[in-house]
Design a protein around this motif. Sequence first.
Motif, PDB file in Angstrom:
ATOM      1  N   GLY A 158     -64.329 -70.008   0.999  1.00 34.12           N
ATOM      2  CA  GLY A 158     -64.182 -69.803   1.946  1.00 34.12           C
ATOM      3  C   GLY A 158     -63.537 -69.420   2.912  1.00 34.12           C
ATOM      4  O   GLY A 158     -62.878 -69.622   4.280  1.00 34.12           O
ATOM      5  N   ILE A 159     -64.025 -68.063   3.355  1.00 35.41           N
ATOM      6  CA  ILE A 159     -63.480 -66.469   4.112  1.00 35.41           C
ATOM      7  C   ILE A 159     -64.695 -67.116   5.066  1.00 35.41           C
ATOM      8  O   ILE A 159     -65.319 -67.195   4.985  1.00 35.41           O
ATOM      9  CB  ILE A 159     -63.311 -65.310   3.537  1.00 35.41           C
ATOM     10  CG1 ILE A 159     -63.460 -64.023   4.221  1.00 35.41           C
ATOM     11  CG2 ILE A 159     -65.475 -65.039   3.270  1.00 35.41           C
ATOM     12  CD1 ILE A 159     -62.767 -62.957   3.507  1.00 35.41           C
ATOM     13  N   GLU A 160     -63.537 -66.570   6.095  1.00 39.73           N
ATOM     14  CA  GLU A 160     -64.604 -67.470   7.241  1.00 39.73           C
ATOM     15  C   GLU A 160     -64.401 -65.567   8.694  1.00 39.73           C
ATOM     16  O   GLU A 160     -63.124 -65.650   8.432  1.00 39.73           O
ATOM     17  CB  GLU A 160     -64.226 -68.450   8.318  1.00 39.73           C
ATOM     18  CG  GLU A 160     -63.217 -68.656   8.504  1.00 39.73           C
ATOM     19  CD  GLU A 160     -63.595 -70.289   9.361  1.00 39.73           C
ATOM     20  OE1 GLU A 160     -64.562 -70.693   9.707  1.00 39.73           O
ATOM     21  OE2 GLU A 160     -62.311 -70.910   9.490  1.00 39.73           O
ATOM     22  N   LEU A 161     -65.148 -65.211   9.618  1.00 29.58           N
ATOM     23  CA  LEU A 161     -64.300 -64.560  10.488  1.00 29.58           C
ATOM     24  C   LEU A 161     -63.757 -65.409  12.011  1.00 29.58           C
ATOM     25  O   LEU A 161     -65.143 -66.491  12.140  1.00 29.58           O
ATOM     26  CB  LEU A 161     -65.846 -63.922  11.031  1.00 29.58           C
ATOM     27  CG  LEU A 161     -65.271 -62.410  11.506  1.00 29.58           C
ATOM     28  CD1 LEU A 161     -64.480 -61.295  10.951  1.00 29.58           C
ATOM     29  CD2 LEU A 161     -66.642 -61.968  11.886  1.00 29.58           C
ATOM     30  N   VAL A 162     -62.861 -65.557  12.497  1.00 25.78           N
ATOM     31  CA  VAL A 162     -62.567 -66.300  13.482  1.00 25.78           C
ATOM     32  C   VAL A 162     -62.507 -65.633  14.119  1.00 25.78           C
ATOM     33  O   VAL A 162     -62.951 -66.104  16.082  1.00 25.78           O
ATOM     34  CB  VAL A 162     -60.944 -66.514  13.344  1.00 25.78           C
ATOM     35  CG1 VAL A 162     -60.758 -67.700  14.719  1.00 25.78           C
ATOM     36  CG2 VAL A 162     -60.999 -67.422  12.130  1.00 25.78           C
ATOM     37  N   GLU A 163     -61.871 -64.005  14.493  1.00 28.00           N
ATOM     38  CA  GLU A 163     -62.739 -63.863  15.852  1.00 28.00           C
ATOM     39  C   GLU A 163     -63.794 -61.686  16.133  1.00 28.00           C
ATOM     40  O   GLU A 163     -62.797 -61.308  15.100  1.00 28.00           O
ATOM     41  CB  GLU A 163     -61.670 -63.346  16.633  1.00 28.00           C
ATOM     42  CG  GLU A 163     -61.597 -62.897  18.416  1.00 28.00           C
ATOM     43  CD  GLU A 163     -59.924 -62.439  19.157  1.00 28.00           C
ATOM     44  OE1 GLU A 163     -59.290 -61.843  19.559  1.00 28.00           O
ATOM     45  OE2 GLU A 163     -58.899 -63.686  18.388  1.00 28.00           O
ATOM     46  N   GLY A 164     -64.408 -61.697  16.829  1.00 24.23           N
ATOM     47  CA  GLY A 164     -64.845 -60.411  16.434  1.00 24.23           C
ATOM     48  C   GLY A 164     -65.836 -60.201  16.249  1.00 24.23           C
ATOM     49  O   GLY A 164     -66.707 -59.393  15.850  1.00 24.23           O
ATOM     50  N   GLY A 165     -66.472 -62.068  16.116  1.00 26.18           N
ATOM     51  CA  GLY A 165     -68.246 -61.684  15.678  1.00 26.18           C
ATOM     52  C   GLY A 165     -69.465 -60.443  16.565  1.00 26.18           C
ATOM     53  O   GLY A 165     -70.492 -61.070  15.634  1.00 26.18           O
ATOM     54  N   GLU A 166     -68.777 -60.759  17.234  1.00 25.41           N
ATOM     55  CA  GLU A 166     -70.435 -59.995  18.511  1.00 25.41           C
ATOM     56  C   GLU A 166     -69.544 -58.623  19.065  1.00 25.41           C
ATOM     57  O   GLU A 166     -68.608 -59.124  19.542  1.00 25.41           O
ATOM     58  CB  GLU A 166     -70.064 -60.867  19.497  1.00 25.41           C
ATOM     59  CG  GLU A 166     -71.281 -61.822  18.128  1.00 25.41           C
ATOM     60  CD  GLU A 166     -73.073 -61.502  18.166  1.00 25.41           C
ATOM     61  OE1 GLU A 166     -73.209 -60.425  18.482  1.00 25.41           O
ATOM     62  OE2 GLU A 166     -73.446 -62.560  17.682  1.00 25.41           O
ATOM     63  N   VAL A 167     -70.336 -57.218  19.056  1.00 20.84           N
ATOM     64  CA  VAL A 167     -69.924 -56.023  19.669  1.00 20.84           C
ATOM     65  C   VAL A 167     -70.787 -55.412  20.356  1.00 20.84           C
ATOM     66  O   VAL A 167     -71.758 -55.117  19.670  1.00 20.84           O
ATOM     67  CB  VAL A 167     -68.788 -55.245  18.724  1.00 20.84           C
ATOM     68  CG1 VAL A 167     -68.219 -53.992  18.449  1.00 20.84           C
ATOM     69  CG2 VAL A 167     -68.205 -56.092  17.630  1.00 20.84           C
ATOM     70  N   GLU A 168     -70.804 -55.226  22.129  1.00 23.01           N
ATOM     71  CA  GLU A 168     -70.858 -54.711  22.489  1.00 23.01           C
ATOM     72  C   GLU A 168     -70.880 -53.085  22.679  1.00 23.01           C
ATOM     73  O   GLU A 168     -69.848 -53.286  23.376  1.00 23.01           O
ATOM     74  CB  GLU A 168     -71.838 -55.404  23.417  1.00 23.01           C
ATOM     75  CG  GLU A 168     -72.839 -54.748  24.212  1.00 23.01           C
ATOM     76  CD  GLU A 168     -73.074 -55.410  26.032  1.00 23.01           C
ATOM     77  OE1 GLU A 168     -73.636 -56.220  25.633  1.00 23.01           O
ATOM     78  OE2 GLU A 168     -72.193 -54.849  26.424  1.00 23.01           O
ATOM     79  N   VAL A 169     -71.706 -52.096  21.933  1.00 25.53           N
ATOM     80  CA  VAL A 169     -71.491 -50.686  22.238  1.00 25.53           C
ATOM     81  C   VAL A 169     -72.321 -49.855  22.800  1.00 25.53           C
ATOM     82  O   VAL A 169     -73.540 -50.034  22.686  1.00 25.53           O
ATOM     83  CB  VAL A 169     -71.437 -49.933  20.794  1.00 25.53           C
ATOM     84  CG1 VAL A 169     -70.297 -48.381  20.946  1.00 25.53           C
ATOM     85  CG2 VAL A 169     -70.622 -50.838  19.753  1.00 25.53           C
ATOM     86  N   LEU A 170     -71.873 -49.036  23.482  1.00 22.76           N
ATOM     87  CA  LEU A 170     -72.747 -48.583  24.552  1.00 22.76           C
ATOM     88  C   LEU A 170     -73.307 -47.779  24.335  1.00 22.76           C
ATOM     89  O   LEU A 170     -72.997 -46.792  22.986  1.00 22.76           O
ATOM     90  CB  LEU A 170     -71.893 -48.198  25.920  1.00 22.76           C
ATOM     91  CG  LEU A 170     -70.794 -48.952  27.312  1.00 22.76           C
ATOM     92  CD1 LEU A 170     -70.587 -48.257  28.224  1.00 22.76           C
ATOM     93  CD2 LEU A 170     -72.482 -50.246  27.735  1.00 22.76           C
ATOM     94  N   PRO A 171     -74.603 -46.720  24.911  1.00 20.61           N
ATOM     95  CA  PRO A 171     -74.813 -45.909  23.732  1.00 20.61           C
ATOM     96  C   PRO A 171     -74.565 -44.510  23.708  1.00 20.61           C
ATOM     97  O   PRO A 171     -73.477 -43.976  24.104  1.00 20.61           O
ATOM     98  CB  PRO A 171     -76.154 -44.738  24.692  1.00 20.61           C
ATOM     99  CG  PRO A 171     -76.118 -46.426  25.809  1.00 20.61           C
ATOM    100  CD  PRO A 171     -75.093 -46.594  26.022  1.00 20.61           C
ATOM    101  N   ALA A 172     -74.256 -44.336  22.634  1.00 18.43           N
ATOM    102  CA  ALA A 172     -73.627 -43.240  21.733  1.00 18.43           C
ATOM    103  C   ALA A 172     -71.960 -42.967  21.894  1.00 18.43           C
ATOM    104  O   ALA A 172     -71.378 -41.690  22.282  1.00 18.43           O
ATOM    105  CB  ALA A 172     -74.252 -41.534  22.700  1.00 18.43           C
ATOM    106  N   GLN A 173     -71.905 -44.523  21.848  1.00 22.33           N
ATOM    107  CA  GLN A 173     -70.062 -44.030  21.813  1.00 22.33           C
ATOM    108  C   GLN A 173     -69.830 -45.237  21.037  1.00 22.33           C
ATOM    109  O   GLN A 173     -70.238 -45.684  19.839  1.00 22.33           O
ATOM    110  CB  GLN A 173     -70.213 -45.155  23.637  1.00 22.33           C
ATOM    111  CG  GLN A 173     -70.427 -44.733  24.720  1.00 22.33           C
ATOM    112  CD  GLN A 173     -69.372 -43.671  24.958  1.00 22.33           C
ATOM    113  OE1 GLN A 173     -68.652 -43.195  25.270  1.00 22.33           O
ATOM    114  NE2 GLN A 173     -70.069 -42.250  25.428  1.00 22.33           N
TER     115      GLN A 173
END
Length: 476
Positions: A416-431
Amino acid sequence: MSSEQKKPQKVIPIKAESQEKSVSFYEAHKKIYPRSISGTFMRWRWLMVWATQLLFYGLPWLDWGQRQMVLFDLGARRFYLFGYVLYPQDFIYLTGLLIISALALFLFTAVAGRLWCGFTCPQTVYTEIFMWIEHKVEGDRSARIRLDQAGWTWEKVWKKSLKQLLWVAFALWTGFTFVGYFVPIRELGSELLALQGGWQIFWVLFYGFATYGNAGYMREQVCKYMCPYARFQSAMFDKDTLVVSYDTVRGEARGPRKKDADYKAQGLGDCIDCKLCVQVCPVGIDIRNGLQYECIGCGLCIDACNNVMDNMHYPRGLIRLTTQNAVTQRWPRSQILRRIARPRVLIYGAVLVGLSVAMVVSMALREPLKVDVIRDRASLARIVAGGKLENVYRLQVMNATEATQTYHVQVHGLNGIELVEGGEVEVLPAQTRGVAVRVQIPYGAAEPGSHHIVFDIDARSGEGRVSEKSVFLVPR
């Protein structure tokens, strides 16, 4: 008065030792004036000078995409190497590179002595460049000796001044290029012209001063007294190592003679004692006295001797690159080449090839994504709305590509484990971006204690996928 009292006493005079007989423990430095020479080894030296310096001075000006091709950005803690972006966590690659370099040095030394010192060492290369400038300004060896011994005339002033000016300019350009590997070189140029960037100016001047002093004045003293390689090189030599050698059997007894003289009848060897081999030596040794630790294996004495042998119509090779066994046992070249593939060389070569292949494969298979998972210690575990148990984590996502990436985060390991927040992360180049994620499980789905869970992070573009372990705390 007794006879013993009247007897005169014997006096032993004590005389002070004259200064002429005093012994100094320090030898005064004698400036070496190397003679210019042409030949195979000299051509190889200049080929390596051009190759190394074109690489050193040209590489910082080349771009890869929108950035400098090779840049060690210490401030941002990122190293850009062609198409790779390396972080401090990739220090293992630097370690591997240093180990490979050391093994390559051991291999080359076991095979052919101090090839590194004679042809590619920065001290050797810059000394050669500085001596070339000196030769162009002040003249050949005899002209330089006469100039130094003469008084201060107008000719001496302008020649010495021009030489110093060219030396300083070249040294500063070298320092500027060196710092350009750590600061974007175009930005560095703009800052220096505007007299900005105190640390950048300091390191340009420091490295320039080191180049000026070492290559302009210290020269062979660095190789003879400061470089540790000259001291432990004998541990890597054996009797089958190719070194610059003088053939004593053929050359002795040495002595001058006319070109058409029957020198064999005079009991002379092939050496005419012209001392050209000493005059061309950049460290000022006489190779006819045997191999010495100061010898850097440049082979210029071979070029000089071969030229003399050609003029005298004698066979070449009185001084040659050969082995101790070959000289004493008069081996042919084929026997020398067969002895190169001896056990220590094969071991060095096998280990070097193995490590190099492993390094290349590791770099090729390296994931352009790194993730660190850190539990939020301010909130170990809590019950939230809906009767669920929640742990909070912080993900440090490092994008090692040069394009903006969107990463999808998933978690598994408990029912029953689930991810509630932070499922998508956008990161800039070489950052690097830090993001908080909340993970929940139904209350009572797991026993109290610490449970292992796994975060799966993959790029939408397909460039990188990693899994990182962590723990989920269930309070009692």
